[in-house]
Design a protein around this motif. Structure first.
Motif, PDB file in Angstrom:
ATOM      1  N   ALA A 215      12.865  50.528 -31.659  1.00 48.55           N
ATOM      2  CA  ALA A 215      12.632  49.491 -30.653  1.00 48.55           C
ATOM      3  C   ALA A 215      11.141  49.181 -30.628  1.00 48.55           C
ATOM      4  O   ALA A 215      10.318  49.947 -31.130  1.00 48.55           O
ATOM      5  N   ASP A 216      10.794  48.065 -30.024  1.00 50.94           N
ATOM      6  CA  ASP A 216       9.408  47.603 -29.934  1.00 50.94           C
ATOM      7  C   ASP A 216       8.975  47.674 -28.476  1.00 50.94           C
ATOM      8  O   ASP A 216       9.635  47.116 -27.591  1.00 50.94           O
ATOM      9  N   ALA A 217       7.873  48.351 -28.218  1.00 43.71           N
ATOM     10  CA  ALA A 217       7.385  48.509 -26.840  1.00 43.71           C
ATOM     11  C   ALA A 217       7.094  47.182 -26.164  1.00 43.71           C
ATOM     12  O   ALA A 217       7.156  47.075 -24.942  1.00 43.71           O
ATOM     13  N   THR A 218       6.791  46.147 -26.951  1.00 45.88           N
ATOM     14  CA  THR A 218       6.452  44.858 -26.364  1.00 45.88           C
ATOM     15  C   THR A 218       7.674  44.094 -25.864  1.00 45.88           C
ATOM     16  O   THR A 218       7.538  43.134 -25.113  1.00 45.88           O
ATOM     17  N   THR A 219       8.862  44.542 -26.266  1.00 48.88           N
ATOM     18  CA  THR A 219      10.098  43.859 -25.840  1.00 48.88           C
ATOM     19  C   THR A 219      11.123  44.801 -25.231  1.00 48.88           C
ATOM     20  O   THR A 219      12.138  44.336 -24.703  1.00 48.88           O
ATOM     21  N   ASP A 221      13.362  46.839 -22.944  1.00 42.58           N
ATOM     22  CA  ASP A 221      13.766  46.892 -21.540  1.00 42.58           C
ATOM     23  C   ASP A 221      14.646  48.119 -21.353  1.00 42.58           C
ATOM     24  O   ASP A 221      15.735  48.196 -21.923  1.00 42.58           O
ATOM     25  N   ALA A 222      14.175  49.073 -20.564  1.00 42.72           N
ATOM     26  CA  ALA A 222      14.927  50.312 -20.370  1.00 42.72           C
ATOM     27  C   ALA A 222      16.233  50.026 -19.628  1.00 42.72           C
ATOM     28  O   ALA A 222      16.221  49.385 -18.578  1.00 42.72           O
ATOM     29  N   PRO A 223      17.382  50.478 -20.168  1.00 39.75           N
ATOM     30  CA  PRO A 223      18.665  50.258 -19.479  1.00 39.75           C
ATOM     31  C   PRO A 223      18.771  51.043 -18.191  1.00 39.75           C
ATOM     32  O   PRO A 223      19.561  50.708 -17.307  1.00 39.75           O
ATOM     33  N   GLU A 224      17.978  52.109 -18.073  1.00 35.99           N
ATOM     34  CA  GLU A 224      17.895  52.884 -16.845  1.00 35.99           C
ATOM     35  C   GLU A 224      16.467  53.394 -16.699  1.00 35.99           C
ATOM     36  O   GLU A 224      15.725  53.484 -17.676  1.00 35.99           O
ATOM     37  N   GLN A 225      16.063  53.686 -15.477  1.00 30.94           N
ATOM     38  CA  GLN A 225      14.690  54.122 -15.254  1.00 30.94           C
ATOM     39  C   GLN A 225      14.557  55.620 -15.484  1.00 30.94           C
ATOM     40  O   GLN A 225      15.461  56.401 -15.192  1.00 30.94           O
ATOM     41  N   PHE A 226      13.412  56.003 -16.017  1.00 31.74           N
ATOM     42  CA  PHE A 226      13.130  57.393 -16.339  1.00 31.74           C
ATOM     43  C   PHE A 226      12.269  58.019 -15.247  1.00 31.74           C
ATOM     44  O   PHE A 226      11.601  57.329 -14.476  1.00 31.74           O
ATOM     45  N   ASP A 227      12.286  59.345 -15.206  1.00 33.66           N
ATOM     46  CA  ASP A 227      11.442  60.077 -14.252  1.00 33.66           C
ATOM     47  C   ASP A 227      10.026  60.259 -14.793  1.00 33.66           C
ATOM     48  O   ASP A 227       9.057  60.283 -14.027  1.00 33.66           O
ATOM     49  N   LEU A 228       9.918  60.374 -16.128  1.00 34.32           N
ATOM     50  CA  LEU A 228       8.625  60.590 -16.780  1.00 34.32           C
ATOM     51  C   LEU A 228       8.663  59.940 -18.149  1.00 34.32           C
ATOM     52  O   LEU A 228       9.571  60.200 -18.936  1.00 34.32           O
ATOM     53  N   ALA A 229       7.685  59.078 -18.412  1.00 29.23           N
ATOM     54  CA  ALA A 229       7.576  58.435 -19.726  1.00 29.23           C
ATOM     55  C   ALA A 229       6.246  58.797 -20.359  1.00 29.23           C
ATOM     56  O   ALA A 229       5.191  58.669 -19.725  1.00 29.23           O
ATOM     57  N   CYS A 230       6.300  59.263 -21.610  1.00 30.26           N
ATOM     58  CA  CYS A 230       5.097  59.512 -22.398  1.00 30.26           C
ATOM     59  C   CYS A 230       4.923  58.325 -23.340  1.00 30.26           C
ATOM     60  O   CYS A 230       5.791  58.061 -24.177  1.00 30.26           O
ATOM     61  N   SER A 243       3.034  45.835 -16.907  1.00 28.20           N
ATOM     62  CA  SER A 243       4.150  45.689 -15.962  1.00 28.20           C
ATOM     63  C   SER A 243       5.460  46.153 -16.574  1.00 28.20           C
ATOM     64  O   SER A 243       6.265  46.831 -15.918  1.00 28.20           O
ATOM     65  N   ARG A 244       5.688  45.778 -17.828  1.00 21.89           N
ATOM     66  CA  ARG A 244       6.906  46.202 -18.525  1.00 21.89           C
ATOM     67  C   ARG A 244       6.941  47.725 -18.638  1.00 21.89           C
ATOM     68  O   ARG A 244       7.976  48.363 -18.383  1.00 21.89           O
ATOM     69  N   ILE A 245       5.821  48.329 -19.021  1.00 25.25           N
ATOM     70  CA  ILE A 245       5.770  49.772 -19.219  1.00 25.25           C
ATOM     71  C   ILE A 245       5.999  50.511 -17.895  1.00 25.25           C
ATOM     72  O   ILE A 245       6.734  51.504 -17.840  1.00 25.25           O
ATOM     73  N   ILE A 246       5.402  50.015 -16.829  1.00 28.44           N
ATOM     74  CA  ILE A 246       5.608  50.633 -15.513  1.00 28.44           C
ATOM     75  C   ILE A 246       7.074  50.564 -15.114  1.00 28.44           C
ATOM     76  O   ILE A 246       7.614  51.499 -14.499  1.00 28.44           O
ATOM     77  N   SER A 247       7.749  49.479 -15.485  1.00 26.67           N
ATOM     78  CA  SER A 247       9.164  49.309 -15.102  1.00 26.67           C
ATOM     79  C   SER A 247      10.075  50.325 -15.765  1.00 26.67           C
ATOM     80  O   SER A 247      11.224  50.487 -15.345  1.00 26.67           O
ATOM     81  N   TRP A 248       9.573  51.021 -16.802  1.00 29.59           N
ATOM     82  CA  TRP A 248      10.412  52.016 -17.467  1.00 29.59           C
ATOM     83  C   TRP A 248      10.665  53.242 -16.600  1.00 29.59           C
ATOM     84  O   TRP A 248      11.604  53.981 -16.850  1.00 29.59           O
ATOM     85  N   PHE A 272      -3.450  48.821 -15.005  1.00 28.54           N
ATOM     86  CA  PHE A 272      -2.239  49.495 -14.524  1.00 28.54           C
ATOM     87  C   PHE A 272      -2.236  49.616 -12.997  1.00 28.54           C
ATOM     88  O   PHE A 272      -1.176  49.545 -12.371  1.00 28.54           O
ATOM     89  N   THR A 273      -3.390  49.758 -12.406  1.00 31.17           N
ATOM     90  CA  THR A 273      -3.460  49.801 -10.940  1.00 31.17           C
ATOM     91  C   THR A 273      -3.033  48.458 -10.357  1.00 31.17           C
ATOM     92  O   THR A 273      -2.255  48.396  -9.394  1.00 31.17           O
ATOM     93  N   ALA A 274      -3.512  47.369 -10.956  1.00 33.30           N
ATOM     94  CA  ALA A 274      -3.142  46.034 -10.486  1.00 33.30           C
ATOM     95  C   ALA A 274      -1.662  45.743 -10.689  1.00 33.30           C
ATOM     96  O   ALA A 274      -1.054  44.971  -9.939  1.00 33.30           O
ATOM     97  N   ALA A 275      -1.065  46.384 -11.715  1.00 38.43           N
ATOM     98  CA  ALA A 275       0.343  46.136 -12.035  1.00 38.43           C
ATOM     99  C   ALA A 275       1.297  47.011 -11.228  1.00 38.43           C
ATOM    100  O   ALA A 275       2.520  46.853 -11.346  1.00 38.43           O
ATOM    101  N   GLY A 276       0.762  47.954 -10.429  1.00 35.93           N
ATOM    102  CA  GLY A 276       1.641  48.734  -9.558  1.00 35.93           C
ATOM    103  C   GLY A 276       1.693  50.218  -9.819  1.00 35.93           C
ATOM    104  O   GLY A 276       2.686  50.870  -9.479  1.00 35.93           O
TER     105      GLY A 276
END
Length: 297
Positions: A215-219, A221-230, A243-248, A272-276
């Motif tokens: 998969a490509d990080a730029t596109t 979309d996580a089907p479910e949210q994770f507790d911790l993403a590296c 914003s996309r990365i935070i949504s993971w 990242f602070t501005a994005a949430g």
């Protein structure tokens, strides 16, 4: 794993960037070994990336050609991509001296496959065969993510783990051996997916233990949210897709961000602070800085 041959297959390019940090960051994204030498008359730096197989060199050359426009936008000046073969001679054994057993934490150890190690009680041991490519935990950014995984292991609030840009799969494998229940890993490079699956096999793990895919990080979309993403990828991609990365991750979930030159980290933190997200900590080693962020509720 790939059998060691008597040849190395090399891809050479010329670098006029005059910024070693930028060059190192960009070539690190290829997850390969490379060497360099300078022509003092022209000021050019010649870079040679190595693969153990002809197929691997084909992939390296294709990656370099494909990334040239992006690298140019980032300020890098590369040209004259060439291919050649190099006799391995003594390299087949000499390169092993650069790898050692790494004690990440009391509960996590990284072991090159040819070294003997007796684990202590409660200690997860990741077996990695570096060969001539991919990550082994030696790099500061990978080591930081491993330390975060080791520190948070066993906590009930961290059950679902994502390894974005998995490379060798070392983070995903470590997470599973640390008994995180659900581990997902992806990389845009199919060859990385293949190597991750091979390294999983070296650690007696199967597709039932870790979900691995391209998969490509730029596109993505996580089907479910994770507790911790590296997320160990280039800082321009991190910033462009904050914003996309935070949504993971779920609200109050954690993001371990790595692969960032120290000079770029303050700006990344602002993005990242501005994005949430909220910066919890940062760790600097040499020219690299990594950080842990929490998604705002």
């Amino acid at each position: 794993m790939t059998q060691i041959s008597d040849k190395l297959y090399c891809v050479k390019l010329t670098d006029y960037t005059a910024n070693p940090d930028l060059t190192f960051e960009l070539l690190s994204s290829l997850e390969c070994y490379f060497s360099s030498y300078e022509d003092r008359e022209s000021g050019a730096m010649y870079l040679v990336a190595y693969s153990e197989t002809l197929e691997g060199a084909d992939i390296l050359a294709e990656q370099i050609e494909r990334n040239m426009p992006f690298w140019s936008e980032a300020g890098a000046i590369f040209s004259d991509v060439e291919r050649f073969e190099l006799a391995r001679e003594e390299w087949s054994e000499v390169w092993k001296k650069y790898f050692k057993i790494i004690h990440i934490a009391d509960n996590l150890v990284i072991r090159p496959s040819w070294l003997d190690y007796t684990p202590q009680a409660g200690q997860a041991v990741v077996n990695i065969d570096p060969g001539m490519s991919f990550g082994t935990g030696q790099h500061a950014t990978t080591a930081y993510c491993l330390k975060v995984l080791a520190r948070e292991a066993g906590k009930s609030e961290y059950q679902k783990i994502l390894d974005a840009g998995c490379g060798s799969g070392i983070l995903a494998i470590a997470a599973k051996l640390l008994d995180y229940p659900t581990v997902t890993a992806y990389d845009y490079d199919q060859d990385c997916v293949k190597v991750t699956l091979e390294n999983m096999q070296c650690n007696d793990l199967t597709a039932d233990d870790i979900e691995v895919f391209a998969a490509d990080a730029t596109t993505y979309d996580a089907p479910e949210q994770f507790d911790l993403a590296c997320v160990n990828i280039l800082s321009p991609i991190l910033c462009a897709h904050a914003s996309r990365i935070i949504s993971w991750v779920r609200p109050d979930g954690l993001l371990a961000l790595a692969g960032i030159l120290t000079q770029d980290f303050d700006e990344l933190s602002k993005v990242f602070t501005a994005a949430g997200a909220v910066e919890l900590e940062r760790f600097t080693e040499k020219e690299w800085t990594s950080g842990l962020f929490r998604r705002k509720c």
